[in-house]
Each structure stands twice: as structure tokens, then as C-alpha cells.
Scaffold this motif. Structure first.
Motif, PDB file in Angstrom:
ATOM      1  N   LYS A   1      -8.295 -12.941 -16.869  1.00 44.16           N
ATOM      2  CA  LYS A   1      -8.902 -13.206 -15.553  1.00 44.16           C
ATOM      3  C   LYS A   1     -10.127 -14.099 -15.701  1.00 44.16           C
ATOM      4  N   LYS A   2     -10.896 -13.872 -16.780  1.00 41.03           N
ATOM      5  CA  LYS A   2     -12.098 -14.662 -17.060  1.00 41.03           C
ATOM      6  C   LYS A   2     -12.198 -14.911 -18.558  1.00 41.03           C
ATOM      7  N   VAL A   3     -12.720 -16.071 -18.898  1.00 44.30           N
ATOM      8  CA  VAL A   3     -13.023 -16.404 -20.289  1.00 44.30           C
ATOM      9  C   VAL A   3     -14.377 -17.079 -20.290  1.00 44.30           C
ATOM     10  N   GLU A   4     -15.292 -16.557 -21.085  1.00 43.54           N
ATOM     11  CA  GLU A   4     -16.662 -17.084 -21.160  1.00 43.54           C
ATOM     12  C   GLU A   4     -17.304 -17.174 -19.777  1.00 43.54           C
ATOM     13  N   GLY A   5     -17.014 -16.197 -18.932  1.00 42.68           N
ATOM     14  CA  GLY A   5     -17.620 -16.127 -17.609  1.00 42.68           C
ATOM     15  C   GLY A   5     -16.985 -17.042 -16.566  1.00 42.68           C
ATOM     16  N   LEU A   6     -15.984 -17.813 -16.966  1.00 42.33           N
ATOM     17  CA  LEU A   6     -15.307 -18.724 -16.037  1.00 42.33           C
ATOM     18  C   LEU A   6     -14.000 -18.100 -15.568  1.00 42.33           C
ATOM     19  N   SER A   7     -13.678 -18.294 -14.288  1.00 42.39           N
ATOM     20  CA  SER A   7     -12.401 -17.816 -13.764  1.00 42.39           C
ATOM     21  C   SER A   7     -11.268 -18.544 -14.461  1.00 42.39           C
ATOM     22  N   CYS A   8     -10.298 -17.782 -14.876  1.00 45.61           N
ATOM     23  CA  CYS A   8      -9.165 -18.303 -15.625  1.00 45.61           C
ATOM     24  C   CYS A   8      -7.973 -18.461 -14.680  1.00 45.61           C
ATOM     25  N   VAL A   9      -7.188 -19.488 -14.879  1.00 42.22           N
ATOM     26  CA  VAL A   9      -5.955 -19.667 -14.117  1.00 42.22           C
ATOM     27  C   VAL A   9      -4.773 -19.471 -15.068  1.00 42.22           C
ATOM     28  N   PRO A  10      -3.602 -19.059 -14.521  1.00 45.05           N
ATOM     29  CA  PRO A  10      -2.472 -18.758 -15.399  1.00 45.05           C
ATOM     30  C   PRO A  10      -1.717 -19.977 -15.919  1.00 45.05           C
ATOM     31  N   ASN A  11      -1.841 -21.121 -15.225  1.00 46.86           N
ATOM     32  CA  ASN A  11      -1.095 -22.318 -15.638  1.00 46.86           C
ATOM     33  C   ASN A  11      -1.743 -23.554 -15.013  1.00 46.86           C
TER      34      ASN A  11
END
Length: 136
Positions: free
Chosen positions: A52-62
Motif C-alpha cells: 500500500k505504501k513504500v517509503e511513505g509514498l502511496s503505492c500503485v499495483p501496476n
């Protein structure tokens, strides 16, 4: 001199970046590359279907889920297993994204052949964003 120097300069002319294979594990290159973009003041989106998040950034699935996507102004770093990378390259190509950088180990012959077939000029075969990236 890096053989892909002009491709690297073109890659870093974009306004938006995506790191496919971004990882929450600080020992993984997917995390190190994402941090490089963050620390170099680039607008970057992590791409990982499991986070869902990586390094505080919102993550997208693709790549199709990238916010405000302008394929002509988006560059993508791919840090995935080669068996996954071809699908990501195919998705990017269909979306019109032409600035692609395979980090060492993410590409294989099949990816290069596909890129040649569809007319993409990808960065692959050695240059690494942590060493060869252009900081702002």
C-alpha cells in the motif's frame, strides 16, 4: 563514457517517474532505487501489487494505475525478476510509455527482443540508476 548516455539524458527529461518492483525492504534494490529518486527530488510513484505504501509514498499495483499519467512525460525504472519484466514492458508499450530503464538483472533476451520488435529504445545491459542517474 556510458554507451547509453543520450538515452539516460532523455530518460531524466521526464517530470514523472515510476519504480516497478519498489520494496519495503531496505536491503533490496527496489527500495534503494526508490530512495535515490526521492533523495534526488524526483516525483516518483512506487509500483508493487503487494504494498500500500513504500517509503511513505502511496503505492500503485501496476503502471495502468499511475496517477495523472502522461506517457510522454513518464519514465519507468524496472527492478523485477526477468520473468515479470516482459509483462511490465508490454504494459508500458501499450500505454505509450517509451522511457524504460531496466536495472541490472531485471532484463533478459526476451525483453530486449520485444523492445526491438515494438521500437522501444530501452536502457539495459549494465547502467544502474544508483551510479549513472542524473541528480537534480
Amino acid at each position: 563514457m556510458i554507451k547509453n548516455h543520450w538515452l539516460i539524458k532523455e530518460f531524466f527529461s521526464s517530470s514523472n517517474y515510476a519504480v516497478v518492483g519498489a520494496s519495503t525492504d531496505p536491503s533490496k534494490y527496489g527500495n534503494k532505487v526508490l530512495k535515490w529518486y526521492i533523495n534526488s527530488s524526483y516525483s516518483v510513484t512506487p509500483v508493487n501489487p503487494k504494498e500500500k505504501k513504500v517509503e511513505g509514498l502511496s503505492c500503485v499495483p501496476n503502471l495502468s494505475s499511475l496517477p495523472n499519467l502522461d506517457p510522454n512525460d513518464t519514465s519507468v525504472s524496472i527492478i523485477t525478476q526477468p520473468s515479470v519484466s516482459k509483462d511490465i514492458l508490454t504494459e508500458a508499450s501499450k500505454m505509450g510509455i517509451s522511457h524504460i530503464w531496466f536495472q541490472p538483472g531485471a532484463e533478459n533476451v526476451e525483453c530486449q527482443e520485444y523492445a526491438n520488435k515494438v521500437g522501444l529504445q530501452i536502457i539495459s545491459g549494465g547502467p544502474y540508476v544508483l551510479i549513472n542517474g542524473i541528480k537534480r
